[in-house]
Write a protein that holds these residues in place. Structure first.
Motif, PDB file in Angstrom:
ATOM      1  N   LYS A   1      17.338  62.727  20.718  1.00  0.00           N
ATOM      2  CA  LYS A   1      16.067  63.357  21.109  1.00  0.00           C
ATOM      3  C   LYS A   1      15.207  63.614  19.873  1.00  0.00           C
ATOM      4  O   LYS A   1      14.000  63.389  19.886  1.00  0.00           O
ATOM      5  CB  LYS A   1      16.329  64.680  21.835  1.00  0.00           C
ATOM      6  CG  LYS A   1      16.897  64.506  23.238  1.00  0.00           C
ATOM      7  CD  LYS A   1      17.035  65.889  23.853  1.00  0.00           C
ATOM      8  CE  LYS A   1      17.678  65.863  25.209  1.00  0.00           C
ATOM      9  NZ  LYS A   1      17.974  67.207  25.695  1.00  0.00           N
ATOM     10  N   LYS A   2      15.870  64.073  18.795  1.00  0.00           N
ATOM     11  CA  LYS A   2      15.143  64.351  17.545  1.00  0.00           C
ATOM     12  C   LYS A   2      14.479  63.074  17.017  1.00  0.00           C
ATOM     13  O   LYS A   2      13.377  63.081  16.489  1.00  0.00           O
ATOM     14  CB  LYS A   2      16.133  64.902  16.514  1.00  0.00           C
ATOM     15  CG  LYS A   2      15.474  65.717  15.418  1.00  0.00           C
ATOM     16  CD  LYS A   2      16.512  66.422  14.586  1.00  0.00           C
ATOM     17  CE  LYS A   2      16.641  65.691  13.254  1.00  0.00           C
ATOM     18  NZ  LYS A   2      17.830  66.030  12.515  1.00  0.00           N
TER      19      LYS A   2
ATOM     20  N   ARG B   1      25.604  60.446  15.478  1.00  0.00           N
ATOM     21  CA  ARG B   1      24.954  61.719  15.149  1.00  0.00           C
ATOM     22  C   ARG B   1      24.639  61.845  13.668  1.00  0.00           C
ATOM     23  O   ARG B   1      23.737  62.603  13.292  1.00  0.00           O
ATOM     24  CB  ARG B   1      25.820  62.902  15.612  1.00  0.00           C
ATOM     25  CG  ARG B   1      27.190  62.956  14.973  1.00  0.00           C
ATOM     26  CD  ARG B   1      27.950  64.188  15.390  1.00  0.00           C
ATOM     27  NE  ARG B   1      27.350  65.405  14.856  1.00  0.00           N
ATOM     28  CZ  ARG B   1      27.988  66.561  14.763  1.00  0.00           C
ATOM     29  NH1 ARG B   1      29.216  66.678  15.217  1.00  0.00           N
ATOM     30  NH2 ARG B   1      27.399  67.606  14.241  1.00  0.00           N
TER      31      ARG B   1
ATOM     32  N   THR C   1      21.370  65.393  20.878  1.00  0.00           N
ATOM     33  CA  THR C   1      20.329  66.138  20.153  1.00  0.00           C
ATOM     34  C   THR C   1      19.677  65.226  19.115  1.00  0.00           C
ATOM     35  O   THR C   1      18.454  65.193  18.965  1.00  0.00           O
ATOM     36  CB  THR C   1      20.962  67.376  19.451  1.00  0.00           C
ATOM     37  OG1 THR C   1      21.626  68.125  20.447  1.00  0.00           O
ATOM     38  CG2 THR C   1      19.920  68.228  18.758  1.00  0.00           C
TER      39      THR C   1
ATOM     40  N   GLN D   1      21.264  69.172  29.691  1.00  0.00           N
ATOM     41  CA  GLN D   1      20.393  68.724  28.592  1.00  0.00           C
ATOM     42  C   GLN D   1      19.775  67.341  28.785  1.00  0.00           C
ATOM     43  O   GLN D   1      19.111  66.826  27.891  1.00  0.00           O
ATOM     44  CB  GLN D   1      21.181  68.783  27.276  1.00  0.00           C
ATOM     45  CG  GLN D   1      21.468  70.219  26.861  1.00  0.00           C
ATOM     46  CD  GLN D   1      22.295  70.305  25.598  1.00  0.00           C
ATOM     47  OE1 GLN D   1      22.284  69.397  24.771  1.00  0.00           O
ATOM     48  NE2 GLN D   1      23.003  71.392  25.431  1.00  0.00           N
TER      49      GLN D   1
END
Ligand code: M6R
Length: 384
Positions: free
Chosen positions: A138-139, A106, A135, A159
Protein backbone atom coordinates in the motif's frame (compact mmCIF):
# COMPACT_ATOMS: atom_id res chain seq x y z
CA UNK A 1 -32.63 -11.90 -4.02
CA UNK A 2 -30.44 -11.49 -7.09
CA UNK A 3 -28.17 -14.39 -8.11
CA UNK A 4 -25.08 -12.27 -7.47
CA UNK A 5 -26.11 -11.25 -3.97
CA UNK A 6 -27.24 -14.78 -3.13
CA UNK A 7 -23.82 -16.18 -4.12
CA UNK A 8 -21.70 -13.46 -2.55
CA UNK A 9 -19.63 -14.52 0.44
CA UNK A 10 -20.75 -14.13 3.99
CA UNK A 11 -17.69 -12.84 5.85
CA UNK A 12 -19.01 -14.01 9.20
CA UNK A 13 -16.94 -16.81 10.72
CA UNK A 14 -19.08 -19.93 10.95
CA UNK A 15 -19.16 -21.10 14.58
CA UNK A 16 -16.36 -23.58 15.32
CA UNK A 17 -18.48 -26.49 16.49
CA UNK A 18 -17.32 -29.01 19.06
CA UNK A 19 -16.81 -31.57 16.31
CA UNK A 20 -14.09 -29.31 14.89
CA UNK A 21 -12.28 -28.70 18.16
CA UNK A 22 -12.43 -32.21 19.60
CA UNK A 23 -10.39 -35.19 18.44
CA UNK A 24 -13.19 -37.75 18.32
CA UNK A 25 -11.86 -41.07 17.11
CA UNK A 26 -8.65 -39.59 15.67
CA UNK A 27 -5.27 -39.81 17.33
CA UNK A 28 -4.12 -36.31 16.35
CA UNK A 29 -5.70 -33.11 15.02
CA UNK A 30 -3.45 -33.25 11.97
CA UNK A 31 -4.89 -36.63 11.02
CA UNK A 32 -8.44 -35.44 11.70
CA UNK A 33 -7.93 -32.29 9.66
CA UNK A 34 -6.48 -34.23 6.72
CA UNK A 35 -9.62 -36.39 6.75
CA UNK A 36 -11.88 -33.32 6.99
CA UNK A 37 -10.77 -32.15 3.55
CA UNK A 38 -13.66 -33.64 1.55
CA UNK A 39 -16.09 -31.80 3.87
CA UNK A 40 -14.07 -28.56 3.79
CA UNK A 41 -13.93 -28.58 -0.02
CA UNK A 42 -17.66 -29.34 -0.22
CA UNK A 43 -18.34 -26.42 2.14
CA UNK A 44 -16.23 -24.16 -0.10
CA UNK A 45 -18.47 -25.04 -3.04
CA UNK A 46 -21.80 -24.90 -1.22
CA UNK A 47 -24.43 -22.73 -2.91
CA UNK A 48 -22.33 -22.09 -6.02
CA UNK A 49 -24.40 -22.22 -9.19
CA UNK A 50 -22.58 -19.79 -11.43
CA UNK A 51 -19.23 -18.02 -11.33
CA UNK A 52 -19.35 -14.49 -9.95
CA UNK A 53 -16.74 -11.94 -8.79
CA UNK A 54 -19.18 -11.10 -5.97
CA UNK A 55 -17.63 -14.01 -4.01
CA UNK A 56 -14.76 -11.62 -3.34
CA UNK A 57 -16.69 -8.47 -2.44
CA UNK A 58 -18.94 -5.80 -3.83
CA UNK A 59 -16.30 -3.96 -5.84
CA UNK A 60 -14.64 -7.12 -7.16
CA UNK A 61 -16.20 -6.97 -10.63
CA UNK A 62 -15.08 -3.36 -11.15
CA UNK A 63 -11.56 -4.12 -9.89
CA UNK A 64 -11.16 -7.44 -11.75
CA UNK A 65 -11.92 -5.75 -15.06
CA UNK A 66 -9.38 -2.96 -14.48
CA UNK A 67 -6.26 -4.79 -13.28
CA UNK A 68 -3.34 -5.72 -15.56
CA UNK A 69 -1.56 -8.22 -13.29
CA UNK A 70 -1.68 -10.04 -9.97
CA UNK A 71 0.83 -9.97 -7.11
CA UNK A 72 0.45 -12.65 -4.43
CA UNK A 73 2.15 -12.25 -1.04
CA UNK A 74 2.19 -14.98 1.62
CA UNK A 75 4.39 -17.21 3.81
CA UNK A 76 4.84 -20.95 4.28
CA UNK A 77 1.97 -23.13 3.17
CA UNK A 78 -0.06 -20.09 2.07
CA UNK A 79 2.82 -19.12 -0.21
CA UNK A 80 2.70 -22.57 -1.82
CA UNK A 81 -1.03 -22.11 -2.50
CA UNK A 82 -0.21 -18.78 -4.13
CA UNK A 83 2.42 -20.38 -6.33
CA UNK A 84 -0.11 -22.92 -7.62
CA UNK A 85 -2.57 -20.10 -8.32
CA UNK A 86 -0.02 -18.41 -10.54
CA UNK A 87 -0.27 -21.29 -13.02
CA UNK A 88 -4.07 -21.15 -13.05
CA UNK A 89 -4.24 -17.36 -13.39
CA UNK A 90 -1.66 -17.23 -16.15
CA UNK A 91 -3.09 -20.09 -18.19
CA UNK A 92 -6.83 -19.44 -17.80
CA UNK A 93 -6.95 -15.65 -17.37
CA UNK A 94 -3.78 -14.76 -19.31
CA UNK A 95 -2.85 -12.20 -16.66
CA UNK A 96 0.78 -11.97 -15.49
CA UNK A 97 0.97 -13.21 -11.90
CA UNK A 98 3.92 -12.80 -9.53
CA UNK A 99 4.15 -14.62 -6.23
CA UNK A 100 6.51 -13.50 -3.52
CA UNK A 101 7.35 -14.62 -0.01
CA UNK A 102 5.91 -11.86 2.17
CA UNK A 103 8.95 -11.61 4.45
CA UNK A 104 11.14 -10.87 1.40
CA UNK A 105 8.73 -8.46 -0.29
CA UNK A 106 8.30 -6.35 2.83
CA UNK A 107 12.00 -5.43 2.88
CA UNK A 108 12.56 -5.20 -0.87
CA UNK A 109 12.71 -1.95 -2.75
CA UNK A 110 10.16 -3.30 -5.24
CA UNK A 111 8.76 -1.47 -8.24
CA UNK A 112 5.03 -0.97 -7.67
CA UNK A 113 2.37 -1.39 -10.31
CA UNK A 114 -0.79 0.43 -9.18
CA UNK A 115 -2.82 -1.60 -11.70
CA UNK A 116 -1.96 -4.91 -10.05
CA UNK A 117 -4.32 -6.76 -7.73
CA UNK A 118 -2.37 -7.51 -4.54
CA UNK A 119 -3.54 -10.75 -2.90
CA UNK A 120 -2.50 -11.72 0.60
CA UNK A 121 -3.12 -15.34 1.60
CA UNK A 122 -3.09 -16.51 5.20
CA UNK A 123 -4.65 -19.13 7.42
CA UNK A 124 -4.61 -16.93 10.51
CA UNK A 125 -4.79 -13.49 8.95
CA UNK A 126 -2.35 -12.39 11.69
CA UNK A 127 1.04 -13.37 10.23
CA UNK A 128 3.26 -10.37 10.95
CA UNK A 129 5.30 -10.72 7.75
CA UNK A 130 2.26 -10.92 5.48
CA UNK A 131 0.59 -7.96 7.22
CA UNK A 132 3.82 -5.97 6.86
CA UNK A 133 4.04 -6.91 3.16
CA UNK A 134 0.49 -5.65 2.66
CA UNK A 135 1.39 -2.38 4.38
CA UNK A 136 4.49 -2.13 2.20
CA UNK A 137 2.44 -2.75 -0.97
CA UNK A 138 0.00 0.00 0.00
CA UNK A 139 2.87 2.35 0.88
CA UNK A 140 4.32 1.74 -2.58
CA UNK A 141 1.04 2.83 -4.16
CA UNK A 142 -1.00 -0.34 -4.60
CA UNK A 143 -4.71 0.23 -4.08
CA UNK A 144 -6.40 -2.98 -5.22
CA UNK A 145 -6.13 -5.49 -2.40
CA UNK A 146 -7.73 -8.85 -1.63
CA UNK A 147 -7.24 -11.12 1.37
CA UNK A 148 -7.90 -14.85 1.38
CA UNK A 149 -8.03 -15.96 5.02
CA UNK A 150 -9.49 -18.64 7.23
CA UNK A 151 -10.34 -16.25 10.09
CA UNK A 152 -13.08 -13.73 9.37
CA UNK A 153 -12.26 -11.34 12.20
CA UNK A 154 -8.53 -11.23 11.44
CA UNK A 155 -6.43 -8.09 10.95
CA UNK A 156 -5.76 -9.03 7.33
CA UNK A 157 -9.43 -9.31 6.44
CA UNK A 158 -9.97 -5.81 7.84
CA UNK A 159 -7.10 -4.30 5.89
CA UNK A 160 -8.05 -5.17 2.31
CA UNK A 161 -10.86 -3.87 0.17
CA UNK A 162 -11.80 -7.31 -1.16
CA UNK A 163 -11.88 -10.44 0.97
CA UNK A 164 -12.66 -14.12 0.85
CA UNK A 165 -13.14 -16.47 3.79
CA UNK A 166 -11.84 -20.01 3.24
CA UNK A 167 -14.18 -22.70 4.57
CA UNK A 168 -11.73 -25.02 6.31
CA UNK A 169 -13.17 -24.42 9.78
CA UNK A 170 -10.94 -24.32 12.85
CA UNK A 171 -7.49 -25.80 12.16
CA UNK A 172 -5.71 -26.83 15.36
CA UNK A 173 -2.68 -28.82 14.16
CA UNK A 174 0.27 -26.48 13.62
CA UNK A 175 1.01 -28.11 10.29
CA UNK A 176 -1.57 -26.67 7.94
CA UNK A 177 -3.47 -29.24 5.88
CA UNK A 178 -7.16 -28.59 5.21
CA UNK A 179 -6.53 -24.86 5.01
CA UNK A 180 -4.07 -25.47 2.16
CA UNK A 181 -6.58 -27.35 0.03
CA UNK A 182 -9.36 -24.84 0.74
CA UNK A 183 -6.96 -22.04 -0.22
CA UNK A 184 -6.38 -23.86 -3.51
CA UNK A 185 -10.12 -24.15 -4.11
CA UNK A 186 -10.57 -20.44 -3.28
CA UNK A 187 -7.79 -19.53 -5.70
CA UNK A 188 -9.29 -21.65 -8.44
CA UNK A 189 -12.65 -19.92 -7.87
CA UNK A 190 -10.81 -16.61 -8.08
CA UNK A 191 -9.24 -17.70 -11.36
CA UNK A 192 -12.70 -18.52 -12.78
CA UNK A 193 -14.15 -15.21 -11.55
CA UNK A 194 -11.27 -13.21 -13.07
CA UNK A 195 -11.59 -15.14 -16.34
CA UNK A 196 -15.35 -14.57 -16.51
CA UNK A 197 -15.15 -10.87 -15.74
CA UNK A 198 -12.44 -10.44 -18.38
CA UNK A 199 -14.30 -12.31 -21.12
CA UNK A 200 -12.08 -15.40 -21.00
CA UNK A 201 -14.60 -17.94 -19.78
CA UNK A 202 -17.33 -19.17 -22.12
CA UNK A 203 -20.62 -20.49 -20.74
CA UNK A 204 -19.51 -24.04 -21.69
CA UNK A 205 -16.19 -23.62 -19.89
CA UNK A 206 -17.97 -22.29 -16.81
CA UNK A 207 -20.24 -25.35 -16.69
CA UNK A 208 -17.27 -27.63 -17.33
CA UNK A 209 -15.16 -26.24 -14.46
CA UNK A 210 -18.01 -26.08 -11.97
CA UNK A 211 -18.76 -29.74 -12.70
CA UNK A 212 -15.10 -30.64 -12.26
CA UNK A 213 -14.99 -28.77 -8.93
CA UNK A 214 -18.10 -30.58 -7.70
CA UNK A 215 -16.34 -33.92 -8.25
CA UNK A 216 -13.46 -32.85 -5.98
CA UNK A 217 -14.89 -33.78 -2.54
CA UNK A 218 -15.55 -37.40 -3.54
CA UNK A 219 -12.23 -37.62 -5.40
CA UNK A 220 -10.50 -36.33 -2.26
CA UNK A 221 -12.34 -38.92 -0.19
CA UNK A 222 -11.16 -41.67 -2.54
CA UNK A 223 -7.60 -40.30 -2.38
CA UNK A 224 -7.63 -40.47 1.43
CA UNK A 225 -8.67 -44.11 1.21
CA UNK A 226 -5.19 -44.79 -0.20
CA UNK A 227 -3.86 -44.31 3.36
CA UNK A 228 -2.67 -47.95 3.82
CA UNK A 229 -0.32 -47.54 0.84
CA UNK A 230 1.06 -44.34 2.37
CA UNK A 231 1.57 -46.01 5.75
CA UNK A 232 3.75 -48.57 3.96
CA UNK A 233 5.79 -45.72 2.41
CA UNK A 234 6.09 -44.00 5.81
CA UNK A 235 7.80 -47.10 7.25
CA UNK A 236 10.69 -46.45 4.87
CA UNK A 237 10.77 -42.68 5.48
CA UNK A 238 10.78 -43.05 9.27
CA UNK A 239 14.40 -44.32 9.08
CA UNK A 240 15.71 -41.64 6.73
CA UNK A 241 17.58 -38.44 7.53
CA UNK A 242 16.91 -36.70 4.20
CA UNK A 243 14.31 -36.71 1.42
CA UNK A 244 13.85 -34.91 -1.87
CA UNK A 245 10.53 -33.83 -3.36
CA UNK A 246 10.14 -33.13 -7.06
CA UNK A 247 7.43 -31.59 -9.21
CA UNK A 248 6.98 -29.55 -12.35
CA UNK A 249 4.78 -26.54 -13.10
CA UNK A 250 1.58 -26.63 -11.10
CA UNK A 251 2.84 -29.67 -9.19
CA UNK A 252 6.07 -28.02 -8.01
CA UNK A 253 4.32 -26.03 -5.23
CA UNK A 254 2.65 -29.29 -4.21
CA UNK A 255 6.11 -30.89 -3.93
CA UNK A 256 7.29 -27.89 -1.88
CA UNK A 257 4.30 -28.28 0.41
CA UNK A 258 5.06 -32.01 0.78
CA UNK A 259 8.66 -31.21 1.80
CA UNK A 260 7.50 -28.54 4.27
CA UNK A 261 4.99 -30.96 5.87
CA UNK A 262 7.63 -33.68 6.25
CA UNK A 263 10.23 -31.41 7.82
CA UNK A 264 7.75 -29.67 10.15
CA UNK A 265 6.24 -32.84 11.56
CA UNK A 266 8.98 -35.50 11.38
CA UNK A 267 12.10 -33.27 11.51
CA UNK A 268 13.51 -35.09 8.47
CA UNK A 269 15.50 -32.76 6.27
CA UNK A 270 13.45 -32.42 3.10
CA UNK A 271 13.90 -30.14 0.09
CA UNK A 272 11.82 -29.64 -3.01
CA UNK A 273 13.13 -28.94 -6.51
CA UNK A 274 11.54 -28.50 -9.91
CA UNK A 275 12.29 -31.77 -11.74
CA UNK A 276 14.40 -30.04 -14.37
CA UNK A 277 16.66 -28.50 -11.71
CA UNK A 278 17.86 -31.88 -10.48
CA UNK A 279 20.65 -32.04 -13.04
CA UNK A 280 21.75 -28.52 -12.16
CA UNK A 281 23.11 -29.49 -8.75
CA UNK A 282 20.78 -31.44 -6.44
CA UNK A 283 21.50 -34.72 -8.32
CA UNK A 284 24.80 -34.73 -6.39
CA UNK A 285 22.81 -35.33 -3.19
CA UNK A 286 21.47 -38.64 -4.44
CA UNK A 287 23.15 -41.78 -3.24
CA UNK A 288 22.07 -45.24 -2.17
CA UNK A 289 18.62 -45.27 -0.56
CA UNK A 290 17.84 -41.55 -0.83
CA UNK A 291 14.02 -41.31 -0.89
CA UNK A 292 12.74 -39.13 -3.72
CA UNK A 293 9.06 -38.24 -3.87
CA UNK A 294 7.71 -37.04 -7.21
CA UNK A 295 4.28 -35.60 -7.89
CA UNK A 296 3.66 -36.59 -11.48
CA UNK A 297 0.49 -35.78 -13.40
CA UNK A 298 -0.21 -37.23 -16.80
CA UNK A 299 1.13 -34.22 -18.68
CA UNK A 300 2.93 -33.61 -21.95
CA UNK A 301 6.15 -33.46 -19.91
CA UNK A 302 5.71 -36.92 -18.43
CA UNK A 303 8.40 -38.63 -20.54
CA UNK A 304 10.95 -35.89 -19.82
CA UNK A 305 10.21 -36.18 -16.11
CA UNK A 306 10.52 -39.96 -16.20
CA UNK A 307 13.94 -39.72 -17.85
CA UNK A 308 15.21 -37.55 -14.98
CA UNK A 309 13.69 -39.88 -12.37
CA UNK A 310 15.30 -42.92 -14.00
CA UNK A 311 18.63 -41.15 -13.80
CA UNK A 312 18.05 -40.52 -10.09
CA UNK A 313 17.19 -44.20 -9.62
CA UNK A 314 20.40 -45.26 -11.35
CA UNK A 315 22.26 -43.20 -8.75
CA UNK A 316 20.55 -45.08 -5.91
CA UNK A 317 17.35 -43.09 -5.28
CA UNK A 318 14.22 -44.92 -4.16
CA UNK A 319 11.34 -43.35 -6.08
CA UNK A 320 7.89 -42.71 -4.55
CA UNK A 321 5.53 -41.29 -7.14
CA UNK A 322 2.11 -39.71 -6.68
CA UNK A 323 0.53 -39.97 -10.12
CA UNK A 324 -2.73 -39.23 -11.88
CA UNK A 325 -5.05 -42.18 -12.51
CA UNK A 326 -3.74 -42.41 -16.08
CA UNK A 327 -0.07 -41.38 -15.79
CA UNK A 328 1.48 -43.98 -18.12
CA UNK A 329 3.87 -45.99 -15.96
CA UNK A 330 4.89 -49.54 -16.79
CA UNK A 331 5.81 -52.24 -14.29
CA UNK A 332 9.47 -52.15 -15.23
CA UNK A 333 9.80 -48.47 -14.27
CA UNK A 334 10.72 -49.68 -10.78
CA UNK A 335 9.00 -46.83 -8.88
CA UNK A 336 6.50 -47.06 -6.01
CA UNK A 337 3.40 -45.53 -7.61
CA UNK A 338 0.23 -44.27 -5.95
CA UNK A 339 -2.56 -43.07 -8.25
CA UNK A 340 -5.11 -40.42 -7.32
CA UNK A 341 -8.64 -40.74 -8.83
CA UNK A 342 -9.65 -39.26 -12.16
CA UNK A 343 -9.81 -35.45 -12.12
CA UNK A 344 -9.30 -32.60 -14.58
CA UNK A 345 -5.56 -32.01 -14.92
CA UNK A 346 -5.66 -28.42 -13.62
CA UNK A 347 -7.34 -29.64 -10.43
CA UNK A 348 -5.47 -32.91 -9.86
CA UNK A 349 -2.65 -31.18 -7.90
CA UNK A 350 -5.22 -30.54 -5.14
CA UNK A 351 -5.58 -34.32 -4.83
CA UNK A 352 -1.81 -34.87 -5.00
CA UNK A 353 -1.44 -32.76 -1.84
CA UNK A 354 -3.29 -35.26 0.36
CA UNK A 355 -0.96 -38.31 0.06
CA UNK A 356 1.99 -36.03 0.84
CA UNK A 357 0.21 -34.76 3.98
CA UNK A 358 -0.50 -38.35 5.03
CA UNK A 359 3.11 -39.34 4.36
CA UNK A 360 4.34 -36.57 6.67
CA UNK A 361 1.76 -37.47 9.30
CA UNK A 362 2.49 -41.20 9.41
CA UNK A 363 6.25 -40.72 9.25
CA UNK A 364 6.03 -38.32 12.21
CA UNK A 365 3.87 -40.76 14.18
CA UNK A 366 6.39 -43.55 13.56
CA UNK A 367 9.22 -41.28 14.71
CA UNK A 368 7.27 -40.34 17.83
CA UNK A 369 7.35 -36.57 17.38
CA UNK A 370 4.73 -34.21 18.78
CA UNK A 371 2.70 -34.17 15.54
CA UNK A 372 0.22 -31.44 16.43
CA UNK A 373 2.76 -29.20 18.16
CA UNK A 374 6.12 -29.65 16.42
CA UNK A 375 9.09 -28.25 18.28
CA UNK A 376 9.93 -24.55 17.83
CA UNK A 377 6.77 -23.77 15.81
CA UNK A 378 3.61 -21.80 16.59
CA UNK A 379 0.30 -21.79 14.77
CA UNK A 380 0.58 -18.19 13.79
CA UNK A 381 3.85 -16.28 13.52
CA UNK A 382 2.86 -12.91 14.94
CA UNK A 383 6.31 -11.76 16.06
CA UNK A 384 8.80 -9.92 13.92
O1 M6R B 1 -1.36 -18.12 9.00
P1 M6R B 1 -0.52 -18.10 7.73
O2 M6R B 1 -1.10 -18.88 6.63
O3 M6R B 1 -0.21 -16.69 7.29
O4 M6R B 1 0.84 -18.76 8.15
C1 M6R B 1 1.91 -18.85 7.24
C2 M6R B 1 2.91 -19.88 7.71
O5 M6R B 1 3.45 -19.51 8.95
C3 M6R B 1 2.27 -21.27 7.84
O6 M6R B 1 1.68 -21.66 6.62
C4 M6R B 1 3.30 -22.30 8.25
O7 M6R B 1 4.22 -22.50 7.22
C5 M6R B 1 2.60 -23.59 8.65
N1 M6R B 1 3.18 -24.11 9.85
C6 M6R B 1 2.61 -24.62 7.58
O8 M6R B 1 2.18 -25.85 7.99
Amino acid sequence: MSETVKQSQSFAQPEANTAQTELGSYRHFMQKEIFEQPRAIADSLKGIETVTPAWFGERAAAIFSKIDSVLILACGTSYHAGQAARHWIESLVRLPCHVEIANEYRFRDGVPNPNALVIVISQSGETADTLAALTQAKKLGHTYTLSICNVAASSMMRQTELRYLTRAGAEIGIASTKVFTTQLVALFLLTLALAKERGRLTAEEETFWLRALRRLPSAMQATLELEPQIIAWAKTFAHKAHALFLGRGLNFPIAQEGALKLKETSYIHAEAFPVGELRHGPMALIDDGMPVVATMPNSALFEKTKTVLREARMRGAELFVVADFDTPFTDDDGFHVLRVPEQESLLSPILHAAPLQLLAYHTAVLRGTDVDKPRSLTKSVMEE
